[in-house]
Write an enzyme that holds these catalytic residues in place. Structure first.
Site, PDB file in Angstrom:
ATOM      1  N   LYS A 190       6.214   4.805  -8.002  1.00 13.94           N
ATOM      2  CA  LYS A 190       5.994   5.271  -6.634  1.00 13.94           C
ATOM      3  C   LYS A 190       6.342   6.757  -6.600  1.00 13.94           C
ATOM      4  O   LYS A 190       7.458   7.142  -6.949  1.00 13.94           O
ATOM      5  CB  LYS A 190       6.898   4.511  -5.667  1.00 13.94           C
ATOM      6  CG  LYS A 190       6.573   3.027  -5.529  1.00 13.94           C
ATOM      7  CD  LYS A 190       5.492   2.814  -4.501  1.00 13.94           C
ATOM      8  CE  LYS A 190       5.313   1.343  -4.173  1.00 13.94           C
ATOM      9  NZ  LYS A 190       4.259   1.125  -3.152  1.00 13.94           N
ATOM     10  N   LYS A 230      -4.258  -6.846  -1.868  1.00 13.37           N
ATOM     11  CA  LYS A 230      -3.049  -7.462  -1.324  1.00 13.37           C
ATOM     12  C   LYS A 230      -3.502  -8.489  -0.291  1.00 13.37           C
ATOM     13  O   LYS A 230      -3.756  -8.139   0.870  1.00 13.37           O
ATOM     14  CB  LYS A 230      -2.148  -6.405  -0.689  1.00 13.37           C
ATOM     15  CG  LYS A 230      -1.601  -5.391  -1.690  1.00 13.37           C
ATOM     16  CD  LYS A 230      -0.776  -4.325  -1.003  1.00 13.37           C
ATOM     17  CE  LYS A 230      -0.192  -3.354  -2.033  1.00 13.37           C
ATOM     18  NZ  LYS A 230       0.512  -2.218  -1.389  1.00 13.37           N
TER      19      LYS A 230
END
Length: 352
Positions: A149, A257
């Site tokens: 990230k 997702k």
């Protein structure tokens, strides 16, 4: 048939940093359905609503749950097209109930413990020292795909972190993916994409914020680094909207997702459209607990996907629920000798 729901606050073992802020806890919602003649046997699913990302994460959410409860009791259908987490949770609960109320959602060799799923090692944002330690921990565990990230600490430090990996591991040995969560701007995106490509990074998820399709298409056209769409998929409720997004932007990859894009049904529609266009994809959890992760893993195991998947989030929470899925090295595995702890599930705050 009857439905109940139970809100549950998941607590992170360590603060989870993203470009949108630091997470210490996250709400989720469990759904169970059962025949009133035998309420002890129920199918369970997880509606992993994600405040700040889920399109239904507002005042409408619990009203929709009550509508869903009423319609299930009356045997009526409910339009959940704009409520993807509820769609995902309901699909899971129905599949579990139909499969015998024992945590079985999809049959495959994975369910028998005969296969496993390669996953990436997720490294959350933090200080340079924290991220370095997390990278080392993932490499020591045997991960061959690391996902970083990025976008919160100094860019030069993030580059330094990737350089430290590349000094020891070529891209053939360790795959590096990065996720900017929309943290780049059009002023800095291109030079940063070039630098990441020079470092042998595999791909970047969502370099700029969602909702700017023309700019994202431009980046996909000129970037030396393959771009994956993530948040850009959220809020596309019809097949026509999904096809138009892929045709306009033309990404190299999409990241699926299910809790954010319409459950397994919605995700499969994205897969079909991507396959038709030669766009590759992988599946990532959206911070579900072990209930949703178990269902997600069983579904992914049926897809015969060879790329590392983003399903390594089961150990993030200190109050996670017991499940048969576990991580061994860089593989997500299933222990057929284990099951849910139904006394733990029964003790949740079920509401009707």
């Amino acid at each position: 048939m009857k439905m109940q729901f139970a809100p549950y606050m998941l607590k992170f073992r360590q603060p989870a940093g993203t470009s949108r802020g630091v997470l210490n806890e996250k709400i989720t919602c469990y759904i169970r359905i059962f025949d009133e003649s035998d309420p002890s046997r129920y199918g369970i699913g997880e509606a992993a609503v994600f405040p700040g990302l889920s399109p239904e994460a507002d005042d409408r959410y619990f009203y929709k749950i009550m509508e869903l409860q009423a319609n299930i009791a009356l045997g009526r259908s409910t339009d959940l097209s704009h409520f993807p987490s509820l769609q995902a949770g309901l699909e899971q609960a129905i599949r579990d109930f139909s499969g015998g109320c024992n945590g079985t959602y999809y049959h495959s060799p994975f369910l028998a413990g005969q296969s496993s799923i390669e996953i990436n090692g997720l490294v959350w944002m933090g200080t340079f020292e924290e991220m370095s330690r997390r990278v080392e921990s993932k490499l020591d565990q045997g991960f061959r795909c690391i996902k970083l990230k990025i976008g919160a600490i100094d860019w030069k430090k993030e580059v330094e972190l990737i350089e430290s990996i590349r000094k020891r591991y070529s891209k053939d040995k360790v795959e590096i993916r990065v996720d900017a969560n929309g943290g780049f701007t059009m002023d800095n995106a291109l030079p940063r994409l070039k630098r990441l490509a020079d470092l042998g990074v595999h791909s970047i998820e969502q370099p700029i914020k969602a909702g700017m399709p023309a700019l994202m298409r431009f980046l996909c056209e000129v970037s030396p680094l393959p771009i994956a769409l993530d948040e850009e998929l959220i809020g596309k409720f019809t097949r026509e909207q999904k096809a138009a997004t892929l045709d306009e932007i033309k990404p190299a990859y999409i990241v699926l997702k299910p809790s954010l894009i319409g459950g397994f049904t919605g995700a499969q529609e994205w897969i079909d459209l991507a396959d038709e266009r030669g766009i590759r994809w992988w599946v990532t959890s959206s911070l579900e607990s072990n209930i949703g992760l178990n269902a997600l893993a069983q579904w992914v195991a049926t897809l015969r996907q060879r790329m590392p998947q983003g399903l390594g989030t089961g150990g993030l929470f200190e109050n996670n629920l017991i499940s048969p899925v576990y991580i061994h090295g860089d593989r997500l595995c299933y222990d057929p000798a284990l099951s849910y702890d139904y006394s733990q599930l029964d003790a949740l705050d079920w509401r009707e």
